[in-house]
Design an enzyme around this catalytic site. Sequence first.
Site, PDB file in Angstrom:
ATOM      1  N   ARG A 227      66.640  44.446  45.760  1.00  0.00           N
ATOM      2  CA  ARG A 227      65.945  44.458  47.064  1.00  0.00           C
ATOM      3  C   ARG A 227      65.806  45.770  47.705  1.00  0.00           C
ATOM      4  NH1 ARG A 227      63.526  39.438  47.644  1.00  0.00           N
ATOM      5  NH2 ARG A 227      65.090  37.594  47.225  1.00  0.00           N
ATOM      6  N   GLU A 334      53.483  41.023  52.776  1.00  0.00           N
ATOM      7  CA  GLU A 334      54.512  41.788  52.253  1.00  0.00           C
ATOM      8  C   GLU A 334      54.547  43.256  52.531  1.00  0.00           C
ATOM      9  OE1 GLU A 334      55.385  40.705  48.193  1.00  0.00           O
ATOM     10  OE2 GLU A 334      55.645  42.911  47.513  1.00  0.00           O
TER      11      GLU A 334
END
Length: 340
Positions: A227, A334
């Site tokens: 991540r 995003e």
Amino acid sequence: MSSTIHDATAPVVAFPPGAAVFSAGYLPAALREAALADPCTLAVFGFGAPAPFPGNDPRWLQVPLAEHGPAQVEVWRGATPVQSGVTDGVRWSHNAALLFGVLEIDEAEGDIETAAADAYARMSSFLAHCGFPHLLRTWNYLDAVTEGDGDQERYRRFCVGRVRGLRELDEAALPAATCIGRFDGHRRLQVYWLAGREPGLPLENPRQVSAFRYPRQYGPQSPSFSRALLAPAATGLPLLQSGTAAIVGHVSQHTGAVEDQLRETLTNLQSLVDAARRQRPSLAAQLGADSVLKVYVRRAEDMPAVAAQMAALPGPPAYVVLHAEVCRAELLVEIEGLHA
């Protein structure tokens, strides 16, 4: 700047070690040539339809995603002069501590899996011999990322091909990553990356299931990235935040509501900052003036509202808003980040 262009049969040369400092930001597109004339510039990126550009500088890359607002370029710069060149189709530049590389591979008859496998195999071979063996961050751009049904969806096939190309997958050393779809109909895979002499520290988001642990419903090969990643201090890199969306656990949130998805996405990015500060307390505590963000928006009509929300953030961060397809059909926005 020293620039050496190698032919396809030339060996990859190991570059000497040292130290450098990294900075990133956006400049008006009119300053593209000036940025490339700076001997310490590692890479420069343009957005939208390709524009005429003289020369063949390996540090320049055009990403064909339409941009909201005045045209900008993204500039990566170090504190020391770079060298650049081309080796076996890999365009590269490096300073003493950090390497930028890029591959562009045309798909054969729309076969994104094979193109991804080829790209990552060639990247892995290059990194194994160039003196910068540790992959820190990758970016992947391909046309129509959510086209196809079930396991034939192009993003799912890309994920399979990426792991085929890497051959070995160490979940404890996965880079941060972005995979985004274009709308240009050009079946060419663009992959670029940052690599270092030493490994970084991958981080996960406590609010989310790690992408490499996603359940089978998301495809035969789970997405293979961390991540976020804290790079070695010698690189001067900020916190590298992967492409992040409105996902909690592994489930998409706020279907159809772009403003709510944007708020959830920013919450996830802040959660990554919080996780990173437990390892590196010198990072700024909040997203803001010390952040450089790239915002991908699925629906062109949402771009002005998203840009307005970004401009209202504290700081505000440096950002660019791009028309792009997120890797789940229900996700409308995003964001990826660099946070110092």
